[in-house]
Design a protein around this motif. Sequence first.
Motif, PDB file in Angstrom:
ATOM      1  N   PRO A 106      -2.896   8.712  -4.727  1.00  0.00           N
ATOM      2  CA  PRO A 106      -3.411   9.084  -3.406  1.00  0.00           C
ATOM      3  C   PRO A 106      -4.367   8.036  -2.848  1.00  0.00           C
ATOM      4  CG  PRO A 106      -3.606  10.917  -4.954  1.00  0.00           C
ATOM      5  CD  PRO A 106      -3.230   9.709  -5.761  1.00  0.00           C
ATOM      6  N   ILE A 107      -4.268   7.777  -1.548  1.00  0.00           N
ATOM      7  CA  ILE A 107      -5.109   6.795  -0.873  1.00  0.00           C
ATOM      8  C   ILE A 107      -5.669   7.396   0.401  1.00  0.00           C
ATOM      9  CG2 ILE A 107      -5.188   4.506   0.209  1.00  0.00           C
ATOM     10  CD1 ILE A 107      -2.860   3.653  -1.517  1.00  0.00           C
ATOM     11  N   GLN A 142       0.894   4.210  -2.731  1.00  0.00           N
ATOM     12  CA  GLN A 142       0.586   5.557  -2.259  1.00  0.00           C
ATOM     13  C   GLN A 142       1.573   6.607  -2.774  1.00  0.00           C
ATOM     14  OE1 GLN A 142       0.767   6.014   2.015  1.00  0.00           O
ATOM     15  NE2 GLN A 142      -1.029   7.341   2.022  1.00  0.00           N
ATOM     16  N   LYS A 143       2.772   6.172  -3.139  1.00  0.00           N
ATOM     17  CA  LYS A 143       3.772   7.108  -3.669  1.00  0.00           C
ATOM     18  C   LYS A 143       3.337   7.685  -5.008  1.00  0.00           C
ATOM     19  CE  LYS A 143       7.598   4.681  -1.384  1.00  0.00           C
ATOM     20  NZ  LYS A 143       8.781   3.782  -1.585  1.00  0.00           N
ATOM     21  N   CYS A 165      -0.524   8.163   6.698  1.00  0.00           N
ATOM     22  CA  CYS A 165      -1.517   8.009   5.651  1.00  0.00           C
ATOM     23  C   CYS A 165      -2.716   8.879   6.004  1.00  0.00           C
ATOM     24  CB  CYS A 165      -1.939   6.548   5.492  1.00  0.00           C
ATOM     25  SG  CYS A 165      -2.289   5.716   7.053  1.00  0.00           S
ATOM     26  N   VAL A 188       0.834  -1.204   0.000  1.00  0.00           N
ATOM     27  CA  VAL A 188       0.000   0.000   0.000  1.00  0.00           C
ATOM     28  C   VAL A 188       0.868   1.254   0.000  1.00  0.00           C
ATOM     29  CG1 VAL A 188      -1.791   1.288   1.229  1.00  0.00           C
ATOM     30  CG2 VAL A 188      -1.876  -1.211   1.164  1.00  0.00           C
TER      31      VAL A 188
END
Length: 341
Positions: free
Chosen positions: A149-150, A145-146, A162, A141
Amino acid sequence: MEAITVYDIAREANVSVATVSRVLNGTAPVRASTRQKIMAIIEKHKFQPNALARSLVNKRTGMIGVLFPDSSNMFFSEVFGGAERAALKLGYTLFLCNTFSDPHKESEYLHLLCERQVDGLIFMGGRINARQCQDALVQEVIDIQKKTPIVLINGTLPGHPCHRVKTDEFMGTQLLVRHFIELGHERIGFLGGSLATTTTLEKLQAFKETLHANQLPYRQDWIRLGDFSIACGYQRMEQILAMQSRPTAVVCINDYVAIGAIKAALTRGVRVPEELAIAGFDDTQLSSAMNPELTTVSQNSDELGRTALAILSRLIQKEKAQQLTVLAPRLIVRQSTQRES
Protein backbone atom coordinates in the motif's frame (compact mmCIF):
# COMPACT_ATOMS: atom_id res chain seq x y z
CA MET A 1 26.62 -14.95 27.35
CA GLU A 2 24.81 -16.73 24.54
CA ALA A 3 21.49 -15.17 23.46
CA ILE A 4 18.41 -17.00 24.67
CA THR A 5 15.96 -18.37 22.10
CA VAL A 6 12.31 -19.42 22.05
CA TYR A 7 13.56 -23.01 22.28
CA ASP A 8 15.30 -22.22 25.58
CA ILE A 9 12.14 -20.56 26.92
CA ALA A 10 10.00 -23.55 25.86
CA ARG A 11 12.42 -25.98 27.52
CA GLU A 12 12.50 -24.03 30.80
CA ALA A 13 8.71 -23.61 30.85
CA ASN A 14 8.23 -27.27 29.88
CA VAL A 15 5.94 -26.33 26.98
CA SER A 16 6.15 -26.56 23.21
CA VAL A 17 7.79 -23.91 21.03
CA ALA A 18 4.39 -23.39 19.41
CA THR A 19 2.93 -22.41 22.79
CA VAL A 20 5.69 -19.83 23.34
CA SER A 21 5.04 -18.47 19.85
CA ARG A 22 1.32 -18.16 20.57
CA VAL A 23 2.10 -16.13 23.70
CA LEU A 24 4.52 -13.87 21.86
CA ASN A 25 2.32 -13.30 18.83
CA GLY A 26 -1.13 -13.53 20.34
CA THR A 27 -2.19 -15.87 17.52
CA ALA A 28 -4.22 -18.24 19.73
CA PRO A 29 -5.47 -18.46 23.35
CA VAL A 30 -3.15 -19.90 25.98
CA ARG A 31 -4.15 -20.93 29.52
CA ALA A 32 -3.57 -18.02 31.93
CA SER A 33 -1.24 -19.95 34.25
CA THR A 34 0.88 -21.11 31.30
CA ARG A 35 1.02 -17.58 29.86
CA GLN A 36 2.13 -16.19 33.23
CA LYS A 37 4.89 -18.80 33.55
CA ILE A 38 6.20 -18.09 30.03
CA MET A 39 6.06 -14.31 30.53
CA ALA A 40 7.97 -14.63 33.82
CA ILE A 41 10.76 -16.54 32.05
CA ILE A 42 10.81 -13.98 29.21
CA GLU A 43 11.13 -11.16 31.76
CA LYS A 44 13.82 -12.99 33.74
CA HIS A 45 16.03 -13.40 30.68
CA LYS A 46 15.11 -9.99 29.15
CA PHE A 47 14.23 -11.86 25.98
CA GLN A 48 13.69 -9.70 22.87
CA PRO A 49 11.83 -11.57 20.11
CA ASN A 50 13.33 -11.29 16.66
CA ALA A 51 11.19 -8.88 14.62
CA LEU A 52 11.94 -10.59 11.33
CA ALA A 53 11.03 -14.00 12.74
CA ARG A 54 7.74 -12.62 14.04
CA SER A 55 7.02 -11.06 10.66
CA LEU A 56 7.15 -14.52 9.08
CA VAL A 57 4.25 -15.50 11.33
CA ASN A 58 2.29 -12.23 11.25
CA LYS A 59 3.02 -11.47 7.59
CA ARG A 60 3.84 -7.93 8.77
CA THR A 61 7.04 -6.20 9.85
CA GLY A 62 5.54 -3.14 11.57
CA MET A 63 7.76 -0.98 9.37
CA ILE A 64 6.66 1.84 7.05
CA GLY A 65 8.92 3.54 4.52
CA VAL A 66 8.68 7.32 4.05
CA LEU A 67 10.16 8.99 0.95
CA PHE A 68 10.59 12.77 1.26
CA PRO A 69 12.42 15.14 -1.11
CA ASP A 70 14.32 17.25 1.43
CA SER A 71 14.53 16.45 5.13
CA SER A 72 16.34 19.76 5.77
CA ASN A 73 13.18 21.66 4.78
CA MET A 74 11.15 22.20 7.95
CA PHE A 75 7.84 21.66 6.16
CA PHE A 76 8.74 18.09 5.21
CA SER A 77 10.22 17.46 8.65
CA GLU A 78 6.99 18.65 10.28
CA VAL A 79 4.90 16.40 8.03
CA PHE A 80 7.15 13.49 8.98
CA GLY A 81 6.77 14.38 12.66
CA GLY A 82 2.98 14.17 12.38
CA ALA A 83 3.22 10.79 10.67
CA GLU A 84 5.73 9.47 13.19
CA ARG A 85 3.63 10.43 16.21
CA ALA A 86 0.62 8.69 14.66
CA ALA A 87 2.75 5.65 13.79
CA LEU A 88 4.03 5.22 17.35
CA LYS A 89 0.46 5.08 18.67
CA LEU A 90 -0.35 2.33 16.16
CA GLY A 91 2.83 0.33 16.79
CA TYR A 92 4.66 1.14 13.54
CA THR A 93 8.27 2.19 13.02
CA LEU A 94 9.02 4.71 10.25
CA PHE A 95 12.10 4.75 8.03
CA LEU A 96 12.79 8.16 6.48
CA CYS A 97 14.48 8.16 3.08
CA ASN A 98 15.76 11.51 1.81
CA THR A 99 15.44 11.35 -2.00
CA PHE A 100 16.57 14.89 -2.94
CA SER A 101 13.85 14.68 -5.64
CA ASP A 102 16.23 12.45 -7.61
CA PRO A 103 14.21 9.79 -9.50
CA HIS A 104 17.14 7.35 -9.41
CA LYS A 105 17.48 7.76 -5.65
CA GLU A 106 13.71 7.29 -5.33
CA SER A 107 13.89 4.02 -7.27
CA GLU A 108 16.77 2.78 -5.11
CA TYR A 109 14.85 3.48 -1.92
CA LEU A 110 11.58 2.05 -3.27
CA HIS A 111 13.21 -1.28 -4.05
CA LEU A 112 15.29 -1.31 -0.87
CA LEU A 113 12.19 -0.73 1.27
CA CYS A 114 10.29 -3.44 -0.58
CA GLU A 115 13.19 -5.84 -0.03
CA ARG A 116 12.93 -5.03 3.69
CA GLN A 117 9.25 -5.97 3.42
CA VAL A 118 7.81 -2.73 4.77
CA ASP A 119 4.08 -2.88 5.39
CA GLY A 120 3.42 0.34 3.47
CA LEU A 121 4.91 3.48 1.91
CA ILE A 122 4.33 7.22 2.22
CA PHE A 123 5.60 9.20 -0.77
CA MET A 124 6.10 12.94 -1.07
CA GLY A 125 7.81 15.13 -3.69
CA GLY A 126 9.92 14.07 -6.62
CA ARG A 127 8.14 12.21 -9.39
CA ILE A 128 4.67 12.57 -7.85
CA ASN A 129 5.03 16.36 -7.98
CA ALA A 130 6.64 16.51 -11.42
CA ARG A 131 4.90 18.31 -14.26
CA GLN A 132 6.09 15.62 -16.64
CA CYS A 133 6.94 12.21 -15.24
CA GLN A 134 8.40 9.44 -17.35
CA ASP A 135 6.02 6.54 -17.92
CA ALA A 136 8.57 4.09 -16.53
CA LEU A 137 8.77 6.00 -13.23
CA VAL A 138 4.99 6.07 -12.92
CA GLN A 139 4.74 2.36 -13.74
CA GLU A 140 7.37 1.54 -11.13
CA VAL A 141 5.17 2.96 -8.38
CA ILE A 142 2.05 1.31 -9.81
CA ASP A 143 3.79 -2.09 -9.84
CA ILE A 144 4.91 -1.70 -6.22
CA GLN A 145 1.43 -0.56 -5.23
CA LYS A 146 0.01 -3.92 -6.34
CA LYS A 147 1.80 -5.56 -3.40
CA THR A 148 2.50 -2.73 -0.96
CA PRO A 149 0.00 0.00 0.00
CA ILE A 150 1.13 3.54 -0.87
CA VAL A 151 -0.21 6.93 0.17
CA LEU A 152 0.90 10.07 -1.68
CA ILE A 153 1.13 13.47 0.03
CA ASN A 154 0.58 16.61 -2.08
CA GLY A 155 1.16 14.73 -5.31
CA THR A 156 -0.37 12.36 -7.83
CA LEU A 157 0.39 9.84 -10.55
CA PRO A 158 -1.47 11.10 -13.64
CA GLY A 159 -3.97 8.64 -15.03
CA HIS A 160 -3.58 6.12 -12.21
CA PRO A 161 -5.76 5.66 -9.14
CA CYS A 162 -3.90 6.08 -5.88
CA HIS A 163 -4.63 7.11 -2.31
CA ARG A 164 -3.75 10.74 -1.76
CA VAL A 165 -3.72 13.35 0.99
CA LYS A 166 -3.23 16.97 0.00
CA THR A 167 -3.68 20.54 1.12
CA ASP A 168 -5.72 22.74 -1.22
CA GLU A 169 -2.76 24.85 -2.38
CA PHE A 170 -4.93 26.61 -4.98
CA MET A 171 -7.19 27.91 -2.20
CA GLY A 172 -4.18 28.78 -0.06
CA THR A 173 -2.78 31.02 -2.79
CA GLN A 174 -6.19 32.65 -3.24
CA LEU A 175 -6.22 33.46 0.48
CA LEU A 176 -2.87 35.26 0.19
CA VAL A 177 -3.79 37.30 -2.88
CA ARG A 178 -7.15 38.30 -1.40
CA HIS A 179 -5.38 39.29 1.82
CA PHE A 180 -3.16 41.66 -0.15
CA ILE A 181 -6.13 43.07 -2.04
CA GLU A 182 -7.99 43.71 1.22
CA LEU A 183 -4.95 45.64 2.43
CA GLY A 184 -5.22 47.87 -0.65
CA HIS A 185 -2.43 46.39 -2.78
CA GLU A 186 -3.01 46.49 -6.55
CA ARG A 187 0.52 45.61 -7.72
CA ILE A 188 1.28 42.07 -6.62
CA GLY A 189 4.18 39.82 -7.67
CA PHE A 190 5.11 36.16 -7.29
CA LEU A 191 8.52 34.74 -6.30
CA GLY A 192 10.10 31.29 -6.39
CA GLY A 193 9.13 27.83 -7.52
CA SER A 194 9.77 25.92 -10.73
CA LEU A 195 7.51 25.26 -13.70
CA ALA A 196 8.75 21.66 -13.58
CA THR A 197 6.55 21.08 -10.51
CA THR A 198 2.78 20.82 -10.29
CA THR A 199 2.85 22.75 -7.00
CA THR A 200 4.19 25.84 -8.75
CA LEU A 201 1.74 25.51 -11.62
CA GLU A 202 -1.22 25.22 -9.24
CA LYS A 203 -0.18 28.23 -7.18
CA LEU A 204 0.57 30.34 -10.27
CA GLN A 205 -2.81 29.50 -11.76
CA ALA A 206 -4.58 30.51 -8.55
CA PHE A 207 -2.49 33.70 -8.40
CA LYS A 208 -3.37 34.65 -11.97
CA GLU A 209 -7.08 33.83 -11.71
CA THR A 210 -7.50 35.76 -8.46
CA LEU A 211 -5.84 38.86 -9.92
CA HIS A 212 -8.02 38.70 -13.04
CA ALA A 213 -11.17 38.19 -10.97
CA ASN A 214 -10.36 41.45 -9.19
CA GLN A 215 -9.39 43.37 -12.35
CA LEU A 216 -5.77 43.64 -11.26
CA PRO A 217 -2.71 43.38 -13.56
CA TYR A 218 -0.84 40.11 -14.02
CA ARG A 219 2.62 41.24 -15.11
CA GLN A 220 5.08 38.67 -16.33
CA ASP A 221 8.05 40.76 -15.19
CA TRP A 222 6.71 40.58 -11.64
CA ILE A 223 6.77 36.77 -11.81
CA ARG A 224 10.26 35.60 -10.83
CA LEU A 225 10.68 31.83 -10.59
CA GLY A 226 13.74 29.75 -9.71
CA ASP A 227 13.55 27.14 -6.97
CA PHE A 228 12.37 26.78 -3.36
CA SER A 229 15.39 28.07 -1.41
CA ILE A 230 16.28 31.09 0.71
CA ALA A 231 18.96 31.95 -1.85
CA CYS A 232 16.35 32.02 -4.62
CA GLY A 233 14.17 34.38 -2.57
CA TYR A 234 17.10 36.71 -1.97
CA GLN A 235 18.17 36.79 -5.62
CA ARG A 236 14.69 37.21 -7.06
CA MET A 237 13.87 39.99 -4.61
CA GLU A 238 17.04 41.82 -5.65
CA GLN A 239 15.77 41.66 -9.24
CA ILE A 240 12.39 43.05 -8.18
CA LEU A 241 13.98 45.88 -6.21
CA ALA A 242 16.11 46.85 -9.20
CA MET A 243 13.00 47.53 -11.29
CA GLN A 244 11.66 51.06 -11.78
CA SER A 245 8.07 49.85 -11.64
CA ARG A 246 7.78 47.18 -9.02
CA PRO A 247 5.04 45.47 -6.98
CA THR A 248 4.07 46.62 -3.51
CA ALA A 249 3.41 43.06 -2.36
CA VAL A 250 4.74 39.60 -3.27
CA VAL A 251 3.46 36.07 -2.79
CA CYS A 252 6.31 33.58 -2.29
CA ILE A 253 6.14 29.90 -3.21
CA ASN A 254 7.11 28.90 0.35
CA ASP A 255 8.45 30.26 3.62
CA TYR A 256 12.07 29.73 2.63
CA VAL A 257 11.79 31.93 -0.46
CA ALA A 258 9.92 34.52 1.61
CA ILE A 259 12.70 34.56 4.22
CA GLY A 260 15.27 35.22 1.49
CA ALA A 261 13.06 37.94 0.02
CA ILE A 262 12.70 39.70 3.38
CA LYS A 263 16.45 39.54 3.95
CA ALA A 264 17.13 41.12 0.55
CA ALA A 265 14.57 43.87 1.14
CA LEU A 266 15.91 44.75 4.57
CA THR A 267 19.49 44.69 3.28
CA ARG A 268 18.49 47.29 0.67
CA GLY A 269 16.79 49.44 3.30
CA VAL A 270 13.26 48.62 2.12
CA ARG A 271 10.84 48.51 5.04
CA VAL A 272 8.63 45.42 5.40
CA PRO A 273 5.65 45.75 5.29
CA GLU A 274 5.48 49.56 5.06
CA GLU A 275 7.12 49.72 1.61
CA LEU A 276 6.83 46.09 0.55
CA ALA A 277 4.57 43.36 1.91
CA ILE A 278 5.86 39.77 1.70
CA ALA A 279 4.02 36.49 2.36
CA GLY A 280 5.19 32.88 2.40
CA PHE A 281 3.52 29.47 2.26
CA ASP A 282 3.65 26.41 4.61
CA ASP A 283 3.74 28.08 8.07
CA THR A 284 6.92 26.33 9.16
CA GLN A 285 8.37 27.08 12.59
CA LEU A 286 10.72 29.59 10.96
CA SER A 287 7.80 31.83 9.95
CA SER A 288 7.09 32.91 13.54
CA ALA A 289 10.81 33.16 14.41
CA MET A 290 11.44 35.84 11.77
CA ASN A 291 11.65 39.57 12.39
CA PRO A 292 9.25 40.69 11.07
CA GLU A 293 7.21 37.56 11.64
CA LEU A 294 6.01 36.07 8.38
CA THR A 295 2.46 36.07 7.06
CA THR A 296 1.94 32.67 5.49
CA VAL A 297 -0.52 29.87 4.74
CA SER A 298 -0.65 26.84 6.99
CA GLN A 299 -0.71 23.50 5.18
CA ASN A 300 -1.52 21.79 8.48
CA SER A 301 1.73 19.85 8.15
CA ASP A 302 1.21 17.76 11.28
CA GLU A 303 -2.32 16.84 10.17
CA LEU A 304 -1.04 15.94 6.68
CA GLY A 305 1.34 13.42 8.21
CA ARG A 306 -1.20 12.03 10.68
CA THR A 307 -3.88 11.68 8.01
CA ALA A 308 -1.55 9.94 5.56
CA LEU A 309 -0.47 7.47 8.25
CA ALA A 310 -4.07 6.77 9.30
CA ILE A 311 -5.10 6.04 5.71
CA LEU A 312 -2.05 3.85 5.14
CA SER A 313 -2.79 1.90 8.33
CA ARG A 314 -6.30 1.15 7.07
CA LEU A 315 -4.90 -0.03 3.74
CA ILE A 316 -2.38 -2.28 5.53
CA GLN A 317 -5.26 -3.78 7.48
CA LYS A 318 -7.02 -4.29 4.11
CA GLU A 319 -9.79 -1.91 5.09
CA LYS A 320 -11.43 0.59 2.75
CA ALA A 321 -10.06 4.13 2.80
CA GLN A 322 -11.00 7.36 1.09
CA GLN A 323 -8.99 7.73 -2.11
CA LEU A 324 -8.55 11.52 -1.94
CA THR A 325 -8.48 13.56 1.27
CA VAL A 326 -8.17 17.34 0.89
CA LEU A 327 -7.27 19.54 3.87
CA ALA A 328 -8.32 23.18 3.96
CA PRO A 329 -5.44 25.69 4.28
CA ARG A 330 -5.43 28.52 6.83
CA LEU A 331 -4.21 32.09 6.37
CA ILE A 332 -1.85 33.11 9.18
CA VAL A 333 -1.49 36.89 9.25
CA ARG A 334 1.67 38.28 10.85
CA GLN A 335 3.90 41.34 10.67
CA SER A 336 5.36 40.95 7.16
CA THR A 337 2.08 42.12 5.58
CA GLN A 338 0.09 43.79 8.33
CA ARG A 339 1.14 47.23 9.53
CA GLU A 340 0.92 47.69 13.27
CA SER A 341 -1.94 49.97 14.27
